[in-house]
Scaffold this active site. Structure first.
Site, PDB file in Angstrom:
ATOM      1  N   ARG A  88     115.344  25.078  50.218  1.00 15.77           N
ATOM      2  CA  ARG A  88     115.018  26.443  50.411  1.00 15.77           C
ATOM      3  C   ARG A  88     113.924  26.793  51.666  1.00 15.77           C
ATOM      4  NH1 ARG A  88     117.844  29.550  47.422  1.00 15.77           N
ATOM      5  NH2 ARG A  88     116.626  31.330  47.173  1.00 15.77           N
ATOM      6  N   HIS A 118     123.630  28.628  53.142  1.00 16.05           N
ATOM      7  CA  HIS A 118     123.340  28.890  51.639  1.00 16.05           C
ATOM      8  C   HIS A 118     122.876  27.605  51.195  1.00 16.05           C
ATOM      9  CE1 HIS A 118     124.040  30.003  47.516  1.00 16.05           C
ATOM     10  NE2 HIS A 118     124.561  28.634  47.334  1.00 16.05           N
TER      11      HIS A 118
HETATM   12  P1  CMP Z   1     123.075  33.293  49.842  1.00 14.97           P
HETATM   13  O1  CMP Z   1     122.041  32.242  49.882  1.00 14.97           O
HETATM   14  O2  CMP Z   1     124.257  32.684  50.241  1.00 14.97           O
HETATM   15  O3  CMP Z   1     123.356  33.999  48.417  1.00 14.97           O
HETATM   16  C1  CMP Z   1     123.719  35.242  48.527  1.00 14.97           C
HETATM   17  C2  CMP Z   1     124.034  35.742  49.672  1.00 14.97           C
HETATM   18  O4  CMP Z   1     124.258  37.202  49.603  1.00 14.97           O
HETATM   19  C3  CMP Z   1     122.759  35.926  50.529  1.00 14.97           C
HETATM   20  O5  CMP Z   1     122.947  34.368  50.990  1.00 14.97           O
HETATM   21  C4  CMP Z   1     123.184  36.712  51.580  1.00 14.97           C
HETATM   22  O6  CMP Z   1     123.793  36.273  52.485  1.00 14.97           O
HETATM   23  C5  CMP Z   1     124.177  37.706  50.893  1.00 14.97           C
HETATM   24  N1  CMP Z   1     123.624  39.243  50.907  1.00 14.97           N
HETATM   25  C6  CMP Z   1     124.070  40.052  51.180  1.00 14.97           C
HETATM   26  N2  CMP Z   1     123.374  41.319  51.172  1.00 14.97           N
HETATM   27  C7  CMP Z   1     122.444  40.858  50.427  1.00 14.97           C
HETATM   28  C8  CMP Z   1     121.326  41.558  49.811  1.00 14.97           C
HETATM   29  N3  CMP Z   1     121.156  42.897  49.932  1.00 14.97           N
HETATM   30  N4  CMP Z   1     120.454  40.815  49.144  1.00 14.97           N
HETATM   31  C9  CMP Z   1     120.534  39.625  49.047  1.00 14.97           C
HETATM   32  N5  CMP Z   1     121.687  38.797  49.617  1.00 14.97           N
HETATM   33  C10 CMP Z   1     122.164  39.497  50.285  1.00 14.97           C
END
Ligand code: CMP
Length: 135
Positions: A88, A118
């Site tokens: 992370r 991710h």
């Molecule tokens: P990820 O770590 O894959 O987990 C969820 C994903 O949602 C995040 O990365 C973002 O790419 C996507 N996402 C899209 N819009 C939002 C938002 N407003 N807040 C948080 N995540 C978002």
């Protein structure tokens, strides 16, 4: 005490499309995370919806599932000391424009959706996410 753990990383469609997989994997390796498993695949929207089920109440859920299933991804099992947290830190903030210098999302992310990677957010989710892709 630090301990060895595993976490799941996904190299998302925007990064696979731009041939960034090797660069991203070398960041993990240079930071003492080993890559135990890796595979390239193209998930369906239903599979993406299952994977991101924890976000089903969020307004961006449909778009998120559409995006993950929009092209090939690469999924990796990373292992190392404090792998969940370390991954992370290496990824940086969800929105690339808030990510710290040198992080993967700062280097390669395009937008909050197309944020290149991710990573599991806890040890519990890491084991669930690893079993999702590596049965
Ligand atoms: P990820 O770590 O894959 O987990 C969820 C994903 O949602 C995040 O990365 C973002 O790419 C996507 N996402 C899209 N819009 C939002 C938002 N407003 N807040 C948080 N995540 C978002």
């Amino acid at each position: 005490m630090s301990e060895k753990e595993k976490t799941l990383s996904i190299i998302k469609p925007d990064a696979v499309e731009r041939n960034l997989s090797e660069k991203i994997k070398s960041i993990f390796l240079q930071n003492n995370l080993s890559i135990l498993e890796s595979k390239k695949l193209h998930v369906s929207k239903d599979e993406a919806a299952e994977f991101y089920k924890v976000h089903q109440s969020k307004p961006f859920y449909d778009q998120l599932c559409g995006y993950l299933s929009s092209g090939p991804i690469e999924v990796l099992v990373l292992e190392g000391e404090n792998a969940v947290l370390k991954n992370r830190e290496l990824m940086g903030a969800t929105d690339p424009k808030n990510a710290e210098e040198g992080t993967i999302r700062k280097l390669y992310g395009i937008s909050i959706d197309k944020n290149s990677v991710h990573g599991s957010d806890s040890k519990d989710n890491a084991s669930k996410e690893i079993s999702f892709f590596f049965k």
